[in-house]
Design an enzyme around this catalytic site. Structure first.
Site, mmCIF file in Angstrom:
data_model
loop_
_atom_site.group_PDB
_atom_site.id
_atom_site.type_symbol
_atom_site.label_atom_id
_atom_site.label_comp_id
_atom_site.label_asym_id
_atom_site.label_seq_id
_atom_site.Cartn_x
_atom_site.Cartn_y
_atom_site.Cartn_z
ATOM 1 N N ASP A 168 0.812 -1.227 0.000
ATOM 2 C CA ASP A 168 0.000 0.000 0.000
ATOM 3 C C ASP A 168 0.839 1.269 0.000
ATOM 4 O O ASP A 168 0.395 2.302 -0.485
ATOM 5 C CB ASP A 168 -1.025 0.000 1.143
ATOM 6 C CG ASP A 168 -0.429 -0.220 2.512
ATOM 7 O OD1 ASP A 168 0.778 -0.487 2.603
ATOM 8 O OD2 ASP A 168 -1.182 -0.136 3.495
HETATM 9 C C1 LAN Z 1 3.625 -0.596 10.213
HETATM 10 C C2 LAN Z 1 3.439 0.806 9.834
HETATM 11 C C3 LAN Z 1 2.807 1.055 8.497
HETATM 12 C C4 LAN Z 1 1.863 -0.045 8.100
HETATM 13 C C5 LAN Z 1 0.873 0.338 6.968
HETATM 14 C C6 LAN Z 1 1.553 0.846 5.715
HETATM 15 C C7 LAN Z 1 -0.053 1.445 7.446
HETATM 16 C C8 LAN Z 1 0.028 -0.880 6.661
HETATM 17 O O1 LAN Z 1 -0.980 -0.555 5.754
HETATM 18 C C9 LAN Z 1 0.881 -2.059 6.275
HETATM 19 C C10 LAN Z 1 1.816 -2.450 7.423
HETATM 20 C C11 LAN Z 1 2.714 -1.307 7.931
HETATM 21 C C12 LAN Z 1 3.869 -1.150 6.971
HETATM 22 C C13 LAN Z 1 3.319 -1.615 9.309
HETATM 23 C C14 LAN Z 1 3.666 -3.003 9.690
HETATM 24 C C15 LAN Z 1 4.065 -3.267 11.146
HETATM 25 C C16 LAN Z 1 4.850 -2.122 11.765
HETATM 26 C C17 LAN Z 1 6.134 -1.931 10.979
HETATM 27 C C18 LAN Z 1 3.978 -0.865 11.655
HETATM 28 C C19 LAN Z 1 2.643 -0.971 12.367
HETATM 29 C C20 LAN Z 1 4.802 0.131 12.448
HETATM 30 C C21 LAN Z 1 5.437 -0.702 13.605
HETATM 31 C C22 LAN Z 1 5.192 -2.187 13.265
HETATM 32 C C23 LAN Z 1 6.359 -3.103 13.709
HETATM 33 C C24 LAN Z 1 5.948 -4.540 13.554
HETATM 34 C C25 LAN Z 1 6.764 -2.797 15.143
HETATM 35 C C26 LAN Z 1 7.751 -3.739 15.718
HETATM 36 C C27 LAN Z 1 7.065 -4.839 16.440
HETATM 37 C C28 LAN Z 1 7.198 -6.152 16.201
HETATM 38 C C29 LAN Z 1 6.143 -7.051 16.653
HETATM 39 C C30 LAN Z 1 8.374 -6.725 15.523
#
Ligand code: LAN
Length: 729
Positions: A458
């Site tokens: 996305d």
């Molecule tokens: C994010 C941030 C952005 C988010 C969107 C683009 C909004 C979504 O549509 C797809 C997934 C994604 C890229 C995403 C995946 C998981 C993240 C990276 C996070 C929510 C920000 C932090 C999170 C990450 C997993 C945090 C670390 C924790 C662990 C369990 C390893």
């Protein structure tokens, strides 16, 4: 000792002050690499004045004039843009803090401690302030995220962090937090990740950690549960954890570590049955209980594999294999890494493996700073190294939705944004793509920036849409030529799952059954990729927009992709008409996207039962004041749950956008929602932060502070375009 250098217990402890001087903090935007600096020198302060954005992030007074009160929604958008424009950073993007989870900062501080990385006093001071400001009001503990109830994971991780930055165990807030921790059972009742970190620090013994065997990375790729099939985040974290687990690596023992052994446990440390407590977990932490099969496997690994079958040669082979994967990750991101969890673990791995003076350690230390952020409460750690590309794409689309793209007033801002996206397009696939199991990414965009370089379905889509919109608007240059646009399309077309839906970083590589191996306990839906209405819609809308302008390029592939994707959206709809959201809270967020997907293929309220049911669901949740409100509990429990603080502007905007996309025939409910958003706008054009809006892995919440500015304006702008005569207020 808190106020001076006369530290009694441990000479390496940073000096702690009451607070820092907030007029001395600056955020440096180095082509969208964000680092916070504290200027102790008055001369430097003069040379580098605080910007408007700095003051906004820090919660300092902004002294902005009152804007003329908006009567029409479009005027409210203009007022909002007046404010928002001031937040655009020098390299053309919008940044912001990205906190919420309460286990990220501890990972960084524990990694600093384990690697003897000095913590400057101003960091230590504001870390202390942040954590003290974020204690749970009822019991002084901490939860998994800022709105959650206290848990062993949150409380122990943050308690340790405070001790490592120099807070005394006798501090009244520490006494209270410790009491809460003990009431929850003490650190033996923590989840896997807590036990891992405590063992790295030497506060616990490795025997309490359920196995993290790097040998899994020796399995051939065809094995159905081979770890290359896992979701990228769990896979990267597992790689680093498994290296340290296999080596049973422990940081040097210090006074504070010795003291923590006494503080964190209910039992006397010497008497703790480490192996016997592998599976002990407080109910507050046990969101995703481990499966029976996993428990059995762990028992076999602990009692048979490790003591009798695991040879040194095999362990070495496996360690080398994960070590190589870590090197590839570090090389591909220039040591920034995917996110702060594997970033801080990889720092420890490099320290253990390459030694304290190695380049890898030095570079990791530098790059970890890009995860840190200072806000009004203190210093904390963001979920990623920023939200750059994502929020910039939405900013552009918001202006487009309001019909203001051609207004010369906004051209400089938009042009800077376009230049930013141009600079951040990923131009090459990673080296060794298949060796490190990475997804094709050429032509894509990351959520944060090109340095991090992980394309997400996305993020590629939203950035691509924004580029196309601007480049097709008269007066804007073509910075990204057709070839590069086609690269983005080629990459997007690789993202579809057999079901038709799209996932986040990669198409799913295994099924949901893999959750059987979820050892993390505190998260759900973490082991593999799933299909998401959010991601699927973003891809579908990007492909459709592209197809309008380039009708010949891969036309058949695109048609088929869109058709299958929209079919999947329909199958994901729940009987009550809603869709479950995975990245925003929750049914409101996913509903907005799904309704847009449907309308893209001409299915709207009046022509499609799916769209009608989706709208009816949203309408049924509208509150008497015209707004919508959803709590994070929706994500956890998968049942629509209102937030106790009432209507939220962000969710109201999401619901309205969905309804407008679906051509909901009655303007009245929409008008009421618009009115609420307008009434909450501040005299300077901004909206204030309300409840948390984002989520990952069902149980952990995360802020998207720009959403309250962007989605509000998007809803207002769409309304203004659709009903140009309405005044509303
Ligand atoms: C994010 C941030 C952005 C988010 C969107 C683009 C909004 C979504 O549509 C797809 C997934 C994604 C890229 C995403 C995946 C998981 C993240 C990276 C996070 C929510 C920000 C932090 C999170 C990450 C997993 C945090 C670390 C924790 C662990 C369990 C390893």
């Amino acid at each position: 000792y808190q106020n001076g250098n006369d530290v009694v217990h441990d000479t390496k402890r940073p000096r702690l002050e009451e607070r820092t001087d907030y007029t001395r903090w600056r955020m440096r935007d180095d082509e969208s690499r964000h680092t916070w600096h504290y200027l102790e020198d008055d001369e430097a302060m003069k040379e580098w004045p605080q910007t408007f954005a700095d003051k906004y992030y820090l919660g300092l007074p902004l002294d902005l004039p009152k804007l003329p009160r908006a009567k029409r929604p479009l005027d409210a958008v203009r007022n909002g843009l007046e404010f928002f424009e001031k937040l655009q950073l020098p390299s053309g993007h919008w940044g912001c803090e990205y906190g919420g989870p309460m286990f990220l900062l501890p990972s960084v501080v524990m990694a600093w401690h384990a690697t003897k990385t000095p913590i400057p006093w101003y960091y230590a001071t504001e870390i202390k302030n942040y954590l003290f400001n974020r204690t749970h009001p009822d019991d002084g503990g901490w939860g998994l995220h800022i709105e959650a109830d206290s848990s062993v994971f949150g409380t122990a991780m943050n308690y340790v962090t405070l001790r490592l930055v120099g807070v005394d165990a006798d501090h009244p807030k520490m006494v209270r937090a410790r009491a809460t921790l003990h009431k929850l059972g003490g650190a033996t009742h923590g989840p896997h990740w807590l036990k891992f970190w405590l063992s790295v620090l030497g506060v616990a013994k490795w025997d309490i950690v359920n196995p993290i065997p790097p040998e899994l990375w020796l399995l051939p790729d065809w094995v159905p549960f081979a770890p290359w099939r896992w979701w990228i985040h769990i896979r990267q974290v597992f790689i680093a954890m498994s290296f340290l687990w296999s080596k049973r690596w422990v940081a040097e023992e210090t006074d504070v570590i010795r003291s923590l052994r006494k503080e964190l446990f209910v039992e006397p440390w010497e008497e703790i049955d480490w192996v016997g407590n592998r599976n002990t977990i407080a109910k507050e932490d046990n969101y995703h209980p481990k499966s029976g099969l996993l428990n059995l496997l762990n028992t076999l690994l602990v009692n048979i594999w490790n003591p009798y079958l695991r040879t040194n040669a095999l362990a070495k082979l496996a360690e080398n294999r994960v070590s190589e994967l870590i090197d590839m990750e570090d090389a591909n991101t220039d040591y920034a890494d995917l996110a702060p969890v594997n970033g801080s673990m990889n720092l420890v791995v490099c320290y253990a493996r390459d030694g304290p003076d190695s380049y890898s350690v030095k570079r990791h230390r530098e790059r970890v700073h890009e995860y840190l952020w200072v806000n009004k409460d203190g210093l904390h750690c963001n979920g990623t190294n920023g939200v750059q590309c994502w929020d910039t794409a939405f900013a552009i689309q918001t202006i487009m939705d309001a019909g203001l793209t051609e207004d010369p007033r906004y051209r400089p801002m938009l042009l800077k944004a376009l230049k930013y996206l141009d600079s951040q397009q990923i131009r090459e696939n990673v080296e060794n793509q298949s060796k490190c199991y990475r997804q094709q990414r050429k032509g894509g965009w990351a959520f944060s920036n090109k340095d991090q370089g992980y394309a997400v379905s996305d993020c590629v889509s939203e950035a691509l849409k924004s580029v196309i919109i601007l480049q097709k608007t008269p007066g804007f240059p073509t910075l990204i030529d057709d070839r590069r646009i086609f690269d983005a399309i080629d990459t997007l077309l690789t993202y579809q799952n057999p079901s038709g839906g799209c996932s986040s970083y990669e198409p799913a590589r295994a099924g949901e059954w893999m959750e059987i191996l979820n050892t993390a306990e505190v998260f759900g839906r973490i082991m593999v990729e799933y299909e998401y209405p959010e991601c699927t819609t973003a891809v579908v809308t990007a492909l459709s927009l592209f197809h309008k302008h380039w009708p010949d390029y891969r036309a058949k592939d695109i048609d088929l992709f869109v058709e299958r994707a929209v079919k999947w959206i329909k199958t994901a709809q729940r009987p009550d008409g809603s869709w479950y959201g995975s990245w925003g809270i929750c049914f409101t967020y996913a509903g907005m996207f799904a309704l847009e997907s449907l309308s893209g293929v001409g299915e709207t309220y009046e022509t499609s039962s799916s769209s009608k049911r989706g709208c009816d669901f949203l309408i049924s949740k509208q509150r008497p004041d015209g707004g919508w409100s959803e709590s994070y509990k929706s994500c956890e429990q998968m049942v629509y749950t209102e937030h106790p603080t009432g209507s939220q502007v962000v969710m109201t905007a999401w619901a309205l956008i969905g309804l407008m996309k679906a051509n909901y025939p009655d303007p009245e409910p929409i008008r009421r929602g618009i009115k609420l958003i307008m009434e909450r706008q501040q005299p300077n054009g901004e909206w204030l932060q309300e409840a948390i809006e984002g989520v990952f892995n069902k149980s952990c919440m995360i802020w998207y502070p720009n959403y309250k500015l962007v989605f509000t304006m998007k809803a207002l702008g769409m309304f203004a375009k659709k009903y140009p005569k309405e005044t509303v207020v």
